[in-house]
Design a protein around this motif. Sequence first.
Motif, short mmCIF file in Angstrom:
data_model
loop_
_atom_site.label_atom_id
_atom_site.label_comp_id
_atom_site.label_asym_id
_atom_site.label_seq_id
_atom_site.Cartn_x
_atom_site.Cartn_y
_atom_site.Cartn_z
N ALA A 85 0.83 -1.20 0.00
CA ALA A 85 0.00 0.00 0.00
C ALA A 85 0.87 1.25 0.00
N ALA A 86 1.96 1.23 0.78
CA ALA A 86 2.88 2.38 0.80
C ALA A 86 3.56 2.55 -0.54
N ILE A 87 3.95 1.45 -1.18
CA ILE A 87 4.56 1.52 -2.51
C ILE A 87 3.59 2.15 -3.51
N ALA A 88 2.32 1.77 -3.43
CA ALA A 88 1.33 2.33 -4.34
C ALA A 88 1.18 3.83 -4.13
N ARG A 89 1.13 4.25 -2.89
CA ARG A 89 0.99 5.70 -2.62
C ARG A 89 2.22 6.46 -3.12
N GLU A 90 3.39 5.89 -2.92
CA GLU A 90 4.62 6.53 -3.39
C GLU A 90 4.65 6.62 -4.92
N ALA A 91 4.01 5.67 -5.59
CA ALA A 91 3.98 5.68 -7.06
C ALA A 91 3.00 6.70 -7.61
N GLY A 92 2.11 7.22 -6.75
CA GLY A 92 1.18 8.24 -7.20
C GLY A 92 -0.28 7.88 -7.09
N PHE A 93 -0.61 6.69 -6.61
CA PHE A 93 -2.01 6.33 -6.39
C PHE A 93 -2.54 7.10 -5.18
N ARG A 94 -3.76 7.55 -5.27
CA ARG A 94 -4.30 8.40 -4.21
C ARG A 94 -4.85 7.60 -3.04
N ARG A 95 -5.36 6.41 -3.30
CA ARG A 95 -6.03 5.65 -2.25
C ARG A 95 -5.62 4.19 -2.32
N ALA A 96 -5.23 3.64 -1.16
CA ALA A 96 -4.85 2.24 -1.10
C ALA A 96 -5.38 1.65 0.21
N VAL A 97 -6.08 0.54 0.10
CA VAL A 97 -6.55 -0.19 1.27
C VAL A 97 -5.80 -1.51 1.33
N VAL A 98 -5.75 -2.11 2.52
CA VAL A 98 -4.97 -3.33 2.72
C VAL A 98 -5.91 -4.52 2.84
N ALA A 99 -5.65 -5.54 2.04
CA ALA A 99 -6.44 -6.77 2.05
C ALA A 99 -5.93 -7.73 3.11
N ALA A 100 -6.72 -8.75 3.39
CA ALA A 100 -6.33 -9.74 4.39
C ALA A 100 -5.16 -10.58 3.92
N SER A 101 -5.01 -10.75 2.60
CA SER A 101 -3.92 -11.55 2.06
C SER A 101 -3.79 -11.24 0.58
N ALA A 102 -2.86 -11.94 -0.07
CA ALA A 102 -2.67 -11.79 -1.51
C ALA A 102 -3.60 -12.67 -2.32
#
Length: 252
Positions: free
Chosen positions: A219-236
Amino acid sequence: MGTRLAGCTVLSLRPVGGHAPLRRAAAAEGARLLALSPWRLAPRDAPGTAEALSRALAAPVVVFTSPAAVAHAARLQPLRVPPGAQWLAVGSGTRQALRRTGAEALAPERMDTEGLLGLRQLSEVDGLDIGLVTAPGGRGELAPELVRRGARVLRADVYARVPVAPSPRAVAALRRLRGPAWLALSSGEALATVLAALPGDARAALLRADVAAASERLAAIAREAGFRRAVVAASARPRDLVAAAAAAHPLA
Protein backbone atom coordinates in the motif's frame (compact mmCIF):
# COMPACT_ATOMS: atom_id res chain seq x y z
CA MET A 1 -23.04 -13.78 -7.03
CA GLY A 2 -22.42 -10.41 -5.36
CA THR A 3 -22.83 -6.98 -6.91
CA ARG A 4 -20.76 -4.76 -4.64
CA LEU A 5 -18.38 -3.97 -7.52
CA ALA A 6 -21.00 -3.79 -10.25
CA GLY A 7 -19.81 -1.40 -12.95
CA CYS A 8 -16.22 -1.53 -11.68
CA THR A 9 -13.07 -2.74 -13.39
CA VAL A 10 -10.49 -4.78 -11.50
CA LEU A 11 -6.98 -4.33 -12.88
CA SER A 12 -4.77 -7.42 -12.74
CA LEU A 13 -0.96 -7.45 -12.78
CA ARG A 14 -0.64 -11.24 -12.92
CA PRO A 15 1.74 -13.03 -15.31
CA VAL A 16 0.56 -13.99 -18.79
CA GLY A 17 -1.93 -16.81 -18.38
CA GLY A 18 -2.36 -16.23 -14.65
CA HIS A 19 -5.42 -13.98 -14.51
CA ALA A 20 -8.18 -16.60 -14.20
CA PRO A 21 -8.43 -16.75 -10.36
CA LEU A 22 -8.68 -12.97 -10.09
CA ARG A 23 -11.12 -12.85 -13.00
CA ARG A 24 -13.41 -15.29 -11.19
CA ALA A 25 -13.15 -13.37 -7.91
CA ALA A 26 -13.97 -10.08 -9.68
CA ALA A 27 -16.92 -11.60 -11.53
CA ALA A 28 -18.30 -12.92 -8.24
CA GLU A 29 -18.68 -9.28 -7.12
CA GLY A 30 -20.05 -8.07 -10.46
CA ALA A 31 -16.80 -6.53 -11.77
CA ARG A 32 -15.01 -7.03 -15.05
CA LEU A 33 -11.27 -7.61 -15.28
CA LEU A 34 -8.59 -5.82 -17.29
CA ALA A 35 -5.36 -7.83 -17.56
CA LEU A 36 -2.06 -5.91 -17.58
CA SER A 37 0.58 -8.63 -17.54
CA PRO A 38 4.09 -7.38 -16.67
CA TRP A 39 5.81 -10.62 -17.68
CA ARG A 40 5.53 -14.26 -18.64
CA LEU A 41 7.07 -17.08 -16.63
CA ALA A 42 9.72 -19.24 -18.27
CA PRO A 43 11.85 -22.20 -17.10
CA ARG A 44 15.36 -21.23 -16.14
CA ASP A 45 17.76 -23.56 -17.88
CA ALA A 46 20.99 -21.79 -16.99
CA PRO A 47 23.98 -24.05 -16.32
CA GLY A 48 23.99 -25.13 -12.69
CA THR A 49 20.25 -24.61 -12.05
CA ALA A 50 19.62 -28.28 -11.24
CA GLU A 51 22.69 -28.44 -9.01
CA ALA A 52 21.67 -25.28 -7.16
CA LEU A 53 18.22 -26.77 -6.60
CA SER A 54 19.67 -30.00 -5.20
CA ARG A 55 21.77 -28.01 -2.72
CA ALA A 56 18.80 -25.87 -1.71
CA LEU A 57 16.50 -28.86 -1.17
CA ALA A 58 19.10 -30.56 1.03
CA ALA A 59 19.03 -27.69 3.56
CA PRO A 60 17.29 -28.22 6.93
CA VAL A 61 14.88 -25.37 6.11
CA VAL A 62 13.63 -24.70 2.58
CA VAL A 63 11.45 -21.77 1.48
CA PHE A 64 9.34 -21.79 -1.70
CA THR A 65 8.26 -18.31 -2.78
CA SER A 66 5.40 -19.09 -5.23
CA PRO A 67 3.39 -21.87 -6.86
CA ALA A 68 5.51 -21.26 -9.98
CA ALA A 69 8.64 -21.99 -7.95
CA VAL A 70 7.12 -25.32 -6.94
CA ALA A 71 6.09 -26.21 -10.50
CA HIS A 72 9.46 -25.38 -12.03
CA ALA A 73 11.39 -27.10 -9.25
CA ALA A 74 9.29 -30.25 -9.72
CA ARG A 75 10.18 -30.16 -13.41
CA LEU A 76 13.83 -30.54 -12.45
CA GLN A 77 13.56 -33.18 -9.73
CA PRO A 78 11.04 -34.90 -7.42
CA LEU A 79 10.15 -32.87 -4.35
CA ARG A 80 10.53 -34.92 -1.18
CA VAL A 81 11.00 -33.44 2.28
CA PRO A 82 14.09 -35.05 3.90
CA PRO A 83 13.61 -36.51 7.39
CA GLY A 84 13.84 -33.78 10.01
CA ALA A 85 13.66 -30.93 7.48
CA GLN A 86 11.07 -28.15 7.46
CA TRP A 87 9.70 -26.74 4.21
CA LEU A 88 7.98 -23.36 4.21
CA ALA A 89 5.64 -21.80 1.65
CA VAL A 90 4.89 -18.11 1.23
CA GLY A 91 1.14 -18.76 1.25
CA SER A 92 -1.65 -21.27 0.93
CA GLY A 93 -1.41 -21.44 -2.87
CA THR A 94 2.26 -22.40 -2.68
CA ARG A 95 1.55 -24.88 0.11
CA GLN A 96 -1.19 -26.49 -1.96
CA ALA A 97 1.14 -26.69 -4.97
CA LEU A 98 3.67 -28.53 -2.81
CA ARG A 99 0.98 -30.82 -1.45
CA ARG A 100 0.06 -31.81 -5.00
CA THR A 101 3.65 -33.05 -5.45
CA GLY A 102 3.43 -35.05 -2.22
CA ALA A 103 5.39 -32.59 -0.05
CA GLU A 104 4.02 -30.94 3.10
CA ALA A 105 4.94 -27.38 4.08
CA LEU A 106 4.03 -24.72 6.61
CA ALA A 107 2.65 -21.36 5.46
CA PRO A 108 2.20 -18.17 7.52
CA GLU A 109 -1.21 -16.65 8.13
CA ARG A 110 0.08 -13.43 6.61
CA MET A 111 1.01 -14.56 3.12
CA ASP A 112 3.90 -12.29 2.18
CA THR A 113 7.59 -11.75 2.92
CA GLU A 114 6.84 -10.20 6.30
CA GLY A 115 4.68 -13.19 7.21
CA LEU A 116 7.43 -15.61 6.27
CA LEU A 117 10.02 -13.71 8.28
CA GLY A 118 7.71 -13.80 11.29
CA LEU A 119 7.63 -17.59 11.40
CA ARG A 120 9.38 -19.25 14.34
CA GLN A 121 11.38 -21.41 11.92
CA LEU A 122 13.07 -18.29 10.50
CA SER A 123 13.56 -16.36 13.73
CA GLU A 124 16.69 -18.07 15.11
CA VAL A 125 18.75 -18.98 12.04
CA ASP A 126 22.29 -17.91 12.90
CA GLY A 127 24.63 -20.44 11.25
CA LEU A 128 21.76 -22.31 9.57
CA ASP A 129 21.57 -23.27 5.89
CA ILE A 130 18.28 -22.18 4.32
CA GLY A 131 17.26 -23.23 0.83
CA LEU A 132 15.42 -20.61 -1.21
CA VAL A 133 13.51 -21.84 -4.28
CA THR A 134 12.48 -18.80 -6.27
CA ALA A 135 13.12 -16.63 -9.34
CA PRO A 136 15.47 -13.68 -9.94
CA GLY A 137 13.80 -10.59 -8.46
CA GLY A 138 10.70 -10.80 -6.28
CA ARG A 139 10.68 -11.29 -2.48
CA GLY A 140 13.60 -8.88 -2.56
CA GLU A 141 13.89 -8.46 1.21
CA LEU A 142 13.68 -12.13 2.12
CA ALA A 143 17.22 -13.33 1.34
CA PRO A 144 18.99 -10.17 2.63
CA GLU A 145 17.08 -10.34 5.92
CA LEU A 146 17.89 -14.02 6.38
CA VAL A 147 21.56 -13.22 5.79
CA ARG A 148 21.34 -10.39 8.34
CA ARG A 149 20.00 -12.94 10.81
CA GLY A 150 23.08 -15.08 10.23
CA ALA A 151 21.75 -17.71 7.83
CA ARG A 152 23.55 -19.05 4.79
CA VAL A 153 21.04 -18.81 1.94
CA LEU A 154 21.30 -21.52 -0.72
CA ARG A 155 19.40 -19.93 -3.59
CA ALA A 156 17.93 -21.82 -6.54
CA ASP A 157 16.38 -19.61 -9.24
CA VAL A 158 14.30 -22.21 -11.07
CA TYR A 159 12.28 -19.91 -13.32
CA ALA A 160 12.48 -16.40 -14.72
CA ARG A 161 10.09 -13.52 -15.19
CA VAL A 162 10.44 -12.38 -18.79
CA PRO A 163 9.07 -8.84 -19.25
CA VAL A 164 6.39 -8.41 -21.91
CA ALA A 165 5.13 -5.17 -23.41
CA PRO A 166 1.53 -4.25 -22.55
CA SER A 167 -0.74 -5.45 -25.34
CA PRO A 168 -2.17 -2.71 -27.59
CA ARG A 169 -5.64 -3.97 -26.68
CA ALA A 170 -4.99 -3.59 -22.93
CA VAL A 171 -3.47 -0.13 -23.40
CA ALA A 172 -6.48 0.96 -25.45
CA ALA A 173 -8.87 -0.38 -22.80
CA LEU A 174 -6.96 1.47 -20.10
CA ARG A 175 -7.17 4.71 -22.07
CA ARG A 176 -10.95 4.25 -22.41
CA LEU A 177 -11.44 3.52 -18.73
CA ARG A 178 -13.93 5.97 -17.25
CA GLY A 179 -15.77 4.17 -14.45
CA PRO A 180 -14.48 3.19 -11.02
CA ALA A 181 -11.47 0.87 -11.05
CA TRP A 182 -9.50 -1.10 -8.47
CA LEU A 183 -5.95 -2.33 -8.88
CA ALA A 184 -5.33 -5.71 -7.20
CA LEU A 185 -1.74 -5.33 -6.01
CA SER A 186 0.33 -8.27 -4.79
CA SER A 187 3.76 -7.40 -6.22
CA GLY A 188 5.70 -4.16 -6.09
CA GLU A 189 7.99 -5.42 -8.86
CA ALA A 190 4.99 -6.08 -11.13
CA LEU A 191 3.67 -2.58 -10.48
CA ALA A 192 7.00 -0.94 -11.26
CA THR A 193 7.35 -2.98 -14.46
CA VAL A 194 3.90 -2.05 -15.74
CA LEU A 195 4.20 1.63 -14.84
CA ALA A 196 7.53 1.86 -16.66
CA ALA A 197 6.15 0.16 -19.78
CA LEU A 198 2.90 2.10 -20.21
CA PRO A 199 2.58 5.19 -22.43
CA GLY A 200 2.07 8.38 -20.44
CA ASP A 201 -1.69 8.72 -20.91
CA ALA A 202 -2.33 5.06 -20.09
CA ARG A 203 -0.08 5.33 -17.05
CA ALA A 204 -2.09 8.34 -15.86
CA ALA A 205 -5.30 6.34 -16.30
CA LEU A 206 -3.88 3.51 -14.19
CA LEU A 207 -2.87 5.91 -11.43
CA ARG A 208 -6.48 7.09 -11.14
CA ALA A 209 -7.53 3.65 -9.89
CA ASP A 210 -7.93 2.81 -6.22
CA VAL A 211 -5.67 0.06 -4.89
CA ALA A 212 -6.39 -3.09 -2.91
CA ALA A 213 -2.92 -4.09 -1.67
CA ALA A 214 -1.82 -7.40 -0.19
CA SER A 215 0.17 -5.70 2.62
CA GLU A 216 0.87 -2.37 4.27
CA ARG A 217 4.25 -2.33 2.50
CA LEU A 218 2.57 -2.64 -0.91
CA ALA A 219 0.00 0.00 0.00
CA ALA A 220 2.88 2.38 0.80
CA ILE A 221 4.56 1.52 -2.51
CA ALA A 222 1.33 2.33 -4.34
CA ARG A 223 0.99 5.70 -2.62
CA GLU A 224 4.62 6.53 -3.39
CA ALA A 225 3.98 5.68 -7.06
CA GLY A 226 1.18 8.24 -7.20
CA PHE A 227 -2.01 6.33 -6.39
CA ARG A 228 -4.30 8.40 -4.21
CA ARG A 229 -6.03 5.65 -2.25
CA ALA A 230 -4.85 2.24 -1.10
CA VAL A 231 -6.55 -0.19 1.27
CA VAL A 232 -4.97 -3.33 2.72
CA ALA A 233 -6.44 -6.77 2.05
CA ALA A 234 -6.33 -9.74 4.39
CA SER A 235 -3.92 -11.55 2.06
CA ALA A 236 -2.67 -11.79 -1.51
CA ARG A 237 -5.39 -14.29 -2.41
CA PRO A 238 -7.51 -13.02 -5.31
CA ARG A 239 -10.71 -13.33 -3.30
CA ASP A 240 -9.21 -11.32 -0.41
CA LEU A 241 -7.98 -8.56 -2.74
CA VAL A 242 -11.41 -8.30 -4.36
CA ALA A 243 -13.13 -8.46 -0.96
CA ALA A 244 -11.03 -5.52 0.28
CA ALA A 245 -11.99 -3.50 -2.80
CA ALA A 246 -15.66 -4.41 -2.39
CA ALA A 247 -15.68 -3.48 1.31
CA ALA A 248 -14.07 -0.10 0.61
CA HIS A 249 -15.96 0.73 -2.58
CA PRO A 250 -18.16 3.84 -2.19
CA LEU A 251 -21.24 1.93 -3.31
CA ALA A 252 -20.66 -1.04 -0.99
